[in-house]
Design an enzyme around this catalytic site. Structure first.
Site, PDB file in Angstrom:
ATOM      1  N   ILE A 117       0.827  -1.202   0.000  1.00 15.60           N
ATOM      2  CA  ILE A 117       0.000   0.000   0.000  1.00 15.60           C
ATOM      3  C   ILE A 117       0.861   1.252   0.000  1.00 15.60           C
ATOM      4  O   ILE A 117       0.586   2.216  -0.721  1.00 15.60           O
ATOM      5  CB  ILE A 117      -0.945   0.001   1.220  1.00 15.60           C
ATOM      6  CG1 ILE A 117      -1.954  -1.143   1.124  1.00 15.60           C
ATOM      7  CG2 ILE A 117      -1.672   1.339   1.344  1.00 15.60           C
ATOM      8  CD1 ILE A 117      -2.787  -1.342   2.384  1.00 15.60           C
TER       9      ILE A 117
ATOM     10  N   SER B  63      -7.240   0.116   9.825  1.00 13.94           N
ATOM     11  CA  SER B  63      -7.669  -1.162   9.246  1.00 13.94           C
ATOM     12  C   SER B  63      -9.144  -1.350   9.547  1.00 13.94           C
ATOM     13  O   SER B  63      -9.658  -0.819  10.539  1.00 13.94           O
ATOM     14  CB  SER B  63      -6.879  -2.322   9.852  1.00 13.94           C
ATOM     15  OG  SER B  63      -7.420  -3.576   9.462  1.00 13.94           O
TER      16      SER B  63
ATOM     17  N   TYR C 196      -3.455  -7.400  16.774  1.00 17.50           N
ATOM     18  CA  TYR C 196      -3.576  -6.533  15.601  1.00 17.50           C
ATOM     19  C   TYR C 196      -4.848  -5.696  15.672  1.00 17.50           C
ATOM     20  O   TYR C 196      -4.831  -4.481  15.436  1.00 17.50           O
ATOM     21  CB  TYR C 196      -3.573  -7.387  14.338  1.00 17.50           C
ATOM     22  CG  TYR C 196      -3.626  -6.598  13.051  1.00 17.50           C
ATOM     23  CD1 TYR C 196      -2.461  -6.091  12.484  1.00 17.50           C
ATOM     24  CD2 TYR C 196      -4.835  -6.368  12.400  1.00 17.50           C
ATOM     25  CE1 TYR C 196      -2.506  -5.366  11.297  1.00 17.50           C
ATOM     26  CE2 TYR C 196      -4.893  -5.651  11.220  1.00 17.50           C
ATOM     27  CZ  TYR C 196      -3.722  -5.153  10.669  1.00 17.50           C
ATOM     28  OH  TYR C 196      -3.773  -4.433   9.498  1.00 17.50           O
TER      29      TYR C 196
ATOM     30  N   LYS D  83      -4.844  -1.595  15.876  1.00 18.28           N
ATOM     31  CA  LYS D  83      -5.460  -0.778  14.831  1.00 18.28           C
ATOM     32  C   LYS D  83      -6.637   0.034  15.361  1.00 18.28           C
ATOM     33  O   LYS D  83      -6.899   1.147  14.885  1.00 18.28           O
ATOM     34  CB  LYS D  83      -5.893  -1.660  13.662  1.00 18.28           C
ATOM     35  CG  LYS D  83      -4.720  -2.194  12.843  1.00 18.28           C
ATOM     36  CD  LYS D  83      -3.893  -1.055  12.232  1.00 18.28           C
ATOM     37  CE  LYS D  83      -2.819  -1.564  11.299  1.00 18.28           C
ATOM     38  NZ  LYS D  83      -2.054  -0.466  10.649  1.00 18.28           N
TER      39      LYS D  83
END
Length: 280
Positions: free
Chosen positions: A47, A173, A188, A192
């Site tokens: 990205i 995210s 994670y 995020k």
């Protein structure tokens, strides 16, 4: 005598209300980044690289950040292909002093920073956290995915305040808003979620001098998703209305919008680019 009231809790950080941006008559010109300096972490691939190239295509000079994968050739490519200034910088984003050093070097080399994308990140691939011994794996994900983006903001914020303007974009995210299945990735998801709310919090704190937003990608075809076996990916696609992973370039429009004057009244937003995953 009426008492003077104000809704601004952060006016001490700068003059409010902010001055409205001058939007070109042709809206397409509002998306131009010509004359601006963009800095993108984690931009040697995935990205980050797609965003860096997109910004160069829009006319920005671009500082590329990398850690394990040298990107001098990519900086050279941007210069030769799009006629912009570009340079690559090696940085361990989990080291605050290293972040501080690199930001100062970029400011020295380019003269300023107008756009900063805090994009570096790692995936959790350990499965249920309760079965993981110790906290080293947890700390790694939180250090890269949450602490490092705060370090970047902490160093870049004063540059924006000195300039009186700037655009800071976090890569969050969809996992900041939902719990992914079938893979289990509490670290994670939590990191995020922290990024998403940090973005919203700083959008209020920095309102007098900068815009702060986040982009929340869904499943993207990059190296971060290579850990998943075909059965897991099949489940992902079944839960995604568009039925596929995105290509990194499909996110560039969101990042370009948030970086540009077209988004002059957009701050505190989180743009989900997830193929519809979070609506079901």
């Amino acid at each position: 005598m009426s008492k003077e009231t104000t809704s601004y809790t952060n006016a001490k950080l700068g003059p409010l209300p902010t001055k409205a941006a001058t939007i070109p008559d042709n809206i397409l010109d509002a998306f131009s980044l010509k004359g601006k300096v963009a800095s993108v972490t984690g931009s040697s691939g995935g990205i980050g690289w797609a965003v860096a190239e997109g910004y160069a295509q829009a006319g920005a000079d671009v500082a590329i950040w990398y850690n394990s994968h040298p990107a001098d050739d990519k900086a050279e490519y941007l210069t030769k292909t799009y006629g912009v200034k570009s340079k690559a910088y090696k940085c361990n984003v989990t080291d605050f002093q290293d972040v501080e050093k690199v930001v100062k070097q970029i400011e020295s080399d380019f003269g300023t920073i107008d756009i900063f994308v805090a994009n570096a990140g790692v995936a959790w691939t350990e499965g249920p956290e309760i079965d993981v011994k110790g906290v080293d794996k947890w700390n790694k994900v939180v250090d890269v995915d949450l602490n490092s983006v705060y370090y970047c903001a902490h160093v870049v914020g004063p540059i924006f305040r000195k300039k009186g303007k700037g655009s800071f974009i976090f890569t969050a995210s969809m996992s900041a808003s939902i719990v992914n299945v079938p893979q289990l990735q509490a670290a994670y998801n939590a990191a995020k979620a922290g990024v998403k709310h940090l973005s919203k919090s700083l959008s209020v704190e920095w309102a007098p001098f900068a815009r702060v937003n986040s982009v929340s990608p869904g499943y993207i075809a990059t190296h971060l998703s290579e850990f998943a076996d075909p059965d897991v990916k099949s489940k992902w696609l079944q839960l995604t209305p568009l039925g596929r992973e995105a290509k990194p370039r499909e996110l560039v429009g969101a990042y370009l919008y948030l970086a540009s004057d077209a988004a002059s009244y957009t701050t505190g937003a989180d743009l989900a680019v997830d193929g519809g995953y979070t609506v079901i």
